[in-house]
Enzyme design. Sequence first.
Site, mmCIF file in Angstrom:
data_model
loop_
_atom_site.group_PDB
_atom_site.id
_atom_site.type_symbol
_atom_site.label_atom_id
_atom_site.label_comp_id
_atom_site.label_asym_id
_atom_site.label_seq_id
_atom_site.Cartn_x
_atom_site.Cartn_y
_atom_site.Cartn_z
ATOM 1 N N ASP A 20 5.980 -2.073 4.583
ATOM 2 C CA ASP A 20 5.213 -0.807 4.112
ATOM 3 C C ASP A 20 3.344 -1.153 4.090
ATOM 4 O OD1 ASP A 20 4.392 1.895 3.473
ATOM 5 O OD2 ASP A 20 5.858 1.819 1.794
ATOM 6 N N GLU A 21 2.670 -0.239 4.059
ATOM 7 C CA GLU A 21 1.263 -0.251 3.992
ATOM 8 C C GLU A 21 0.638 -1.581 4.921
ATOM 9 O OE1 GLU A 21 -0.301 1.687 1.831
ATOM 10 O OE2 GLU A 21 0.943 2.085 0.574
ATOM 11 N N LYS A 81 6.158 8.003 5.539
ATOM 12 C CA LYS A 81 6.226 6.889 5.872
ATOM 13 C C LYS A 81 7.181 5.702 5.060
ATOM 14 C CE LYS A 81 1.927 5.603 5.878
ATOM 15 N NZ LYS A 81 1.528 7.161 5.258
ATOM 16 N N THR A 82 6.983 5.720 3.793
ATOM 17 C CA THR A 82 7.778 5.047 2.983
ATOM 18 C C THR A 82 9.017 5.666 2.952
ATOM 19 O OG1 THR A 82 5.864 4.782 1.415
ATOM 20 C CG2 THR A 82 7.825 4.288 0.610
ATOM 21 N N GLN A 138 -6.030 4.372 5.398
ATOM 22 C CA GLN A 138 -6.088 3.857 4.078
ATOM 23 C C GLN A 138 -6.243 2.379 4.003
ATOM 24 O OE1 GLN A 138 -2.718 5.895 1.569
ATOM 25 N NE2 GLN A 138 -2.167 6.754 3.482
ATOM 26 N N ARG A 140 -3.168 11.323 -3.221
ATOM 27 C CA ARG A 140 -2.181 11.186 -4.287
ATOM 28 C C ARG A 140 -1.723 12.369 -4.664
ATOM 29 N NH1 ARG A 140 -0.508 7.754 -1.894
ATOM 30 N NH2 ARG A 140 -2.191 8.255 -0.514
#
Length: 677
Positions: A224-225, A32-33, A255, A611
Amino acid sequence: MIDLSTLNPPQREAVITTEGPLLVLAGAGSGKTRVIVHRIAWILQQGNPATSVLAMTFTNKAASEMRERVGQLVSSRKSKELTLGTFHAFGLHLLRQEHKRIGYPRQFTIADAGDQAALVKRAMREVKIDDRSFDPRRILGLLSLAKCEGIQPGEPIARPGRPTIHGEEYELVAEEVYPRYESALRAMAMVDFDDLIGLPIKLLREHQELRDRLNDRFRYLLVDEYQDTNRTQLELLKLLGLPRGNVCAVGDDDQAIYGWRGAEVENILRFHLHFPGAKEVRLEQNYRSFGNILDCANEVIAKNEARKVKALFTERGGGEKVRVVTCPNDEAEARFAVGELRASIAGGRRPGDHAILYRTNLQSRAFEEVLRAEGVPYEVVGGTEFFDRREVKDLLAYLRLFVNNGDEVSLLRIVNFPARGIGDATMEKVRHRATVEALPLLKAMRKAAAGAWPEVAPAAGRIQAFVEIVDRYSNRLVEGEPASRLARELCEEVDLRGAIASQMTSAAAASRRIGLIDETLVSLERFEAREGKKHSLAQYLAQLTLDRRDDEPALPGDRVVMMTLHAAKGLEFPVVFLAGLEEDLLPHKGIQGGPQDLPEERRLAYVGITRARERLFLTRSAARLSRGKEVPRTPSRFLSDLPGHAIEEIDIAQPTEASELRSETFFDELLARLESR
Ligand code: ATP
Ligand code: MG
């Protein structure tokens, strides 16, 4: 030219669909990033100016990483022209530019947690509420939540349909405190963290031509996020992006971990309602983690109900098994992790390839002690207490007062430090006069110095001397003298170091405390060298406050990274230690909302697991020291969700022989690895 062949088909689609609203809803590590970064490069490549792009994310760390990743694709000149940062940094920037419209001086300052607490306490005193019956921190939490929900002072804080957090009484108290807290902030020319979003919204709503100007400028918005945006952030995004509709949001509902701060996962689930005509792209391939790690993550999150189910797969193969490690206590847990770390570094990895993640900052101490003892370079992201140290706060209070003469919290902090004979009783009298005559405190002190009031006349000379210091340094600052030079001179003039030393009983303690002052001065100098000198002090202070809210570090170099799960969002590391997989820790107990936070705790575990790129350790302690006694701990319920095929269980919670045996294995392994190189 950017290379679209490094993207898979749905990623490519998300990158080149630049017109109209677009949502990328996808699991961890699916790129996504990467889509955001390539999309920015693509937009520029289509001939759009860099100034037309506004990219926002959640933490400073994520923002600087994004800038770095964009920097690899576009020229550095262009990358500098992008508006890229956190929502709050963007809000601050806008407020500084438009400060007049909201009736603030340009050099307004941002209240930190300490200022906020002081203001809440003061407001509570004013309405005669005892701060022993009602915890000011809880009140502050409620105020912050109310602000994030767009509730104005004077409006009810309780919302129908939302469970109360600390009970109805607390909400009523918060309601009473709210208007006073707000007017105190304003009187001191301060904004709080939540105002950095709330005030820009007000500005944009009330000033159509400003809104037109920004809509005209920012033609492409990227977030983002997105799952962690709250109501006001969504509102800001709509004001900025709706007219054109070129809003691209990426995120993962699994998330969403900032519910406790007012984030609303509905924002991502209802994107198409807020931004009509939105397209949606799903990404399903995870490029980050090996299969075993991904299997663990998938199983843990699968237990949550009410989620958009995502199928995540990897082509990276299973990789190593995830190690689930039981340790006798927290010290052993830290020693285990550091032993593995050293072996890994000896095997050729860099310290910075490793992260130690935990649920609460308190857990970092045990790890820090062992890392320090073993000489492994590390940094603790956020939670560093440096700027909370009394000496640092004292110096900063002077500087804050020079930037913003309205900052009464800072003024009261240092008016008699170093001691200059202006005691509490005197200040109480001055404050009384200030309230009665509706004067800012510094103005009242000027009047007192001029002998206006008999009850403080004996201290007039000393008050005059203090006011003179404040005026002199404030003026020099306005005239553009570098803040670092002023700060150094100030320390000499008021003999800050001497005052600190005289409070300490040992020379060693004194020199350590004085060292903190010097470190602060160096940090200010470094900031000036980096950012140039214009307005640097106000910016420096603002950045300190913002960075700390977001848990951001500033240490250069190659170090093991330690941080909370909240701060780890969006980041990735080859090797991850996720510590403290115990009931009451992860899932955490007793935070706001109690047991209904279980889904959020599960998402935190999911964030932590995802992560890791190559190797993952999930560690727990069988007992922890609490008030001098070892208290047994229960394994986290999340551990029982892990699929057997993907994990290897290691138990070192046996008597000491076993752990010694274990450390010999490290040694053997280490030797073997060294020999094989
Ligand atoms: P998170 O949900 O944790 O924020 P994300 O969806 O933003 O994750 P990224 O950080 O963009 O994921 O990507 C994860 C890793 O996978 C990165 O190292 C990225 O470079 C890599 N990656 C993503 N897409 C591809 C691709 N198409 N080819 C190769 N590597 C990729
Ligand atoms: Mg990401």
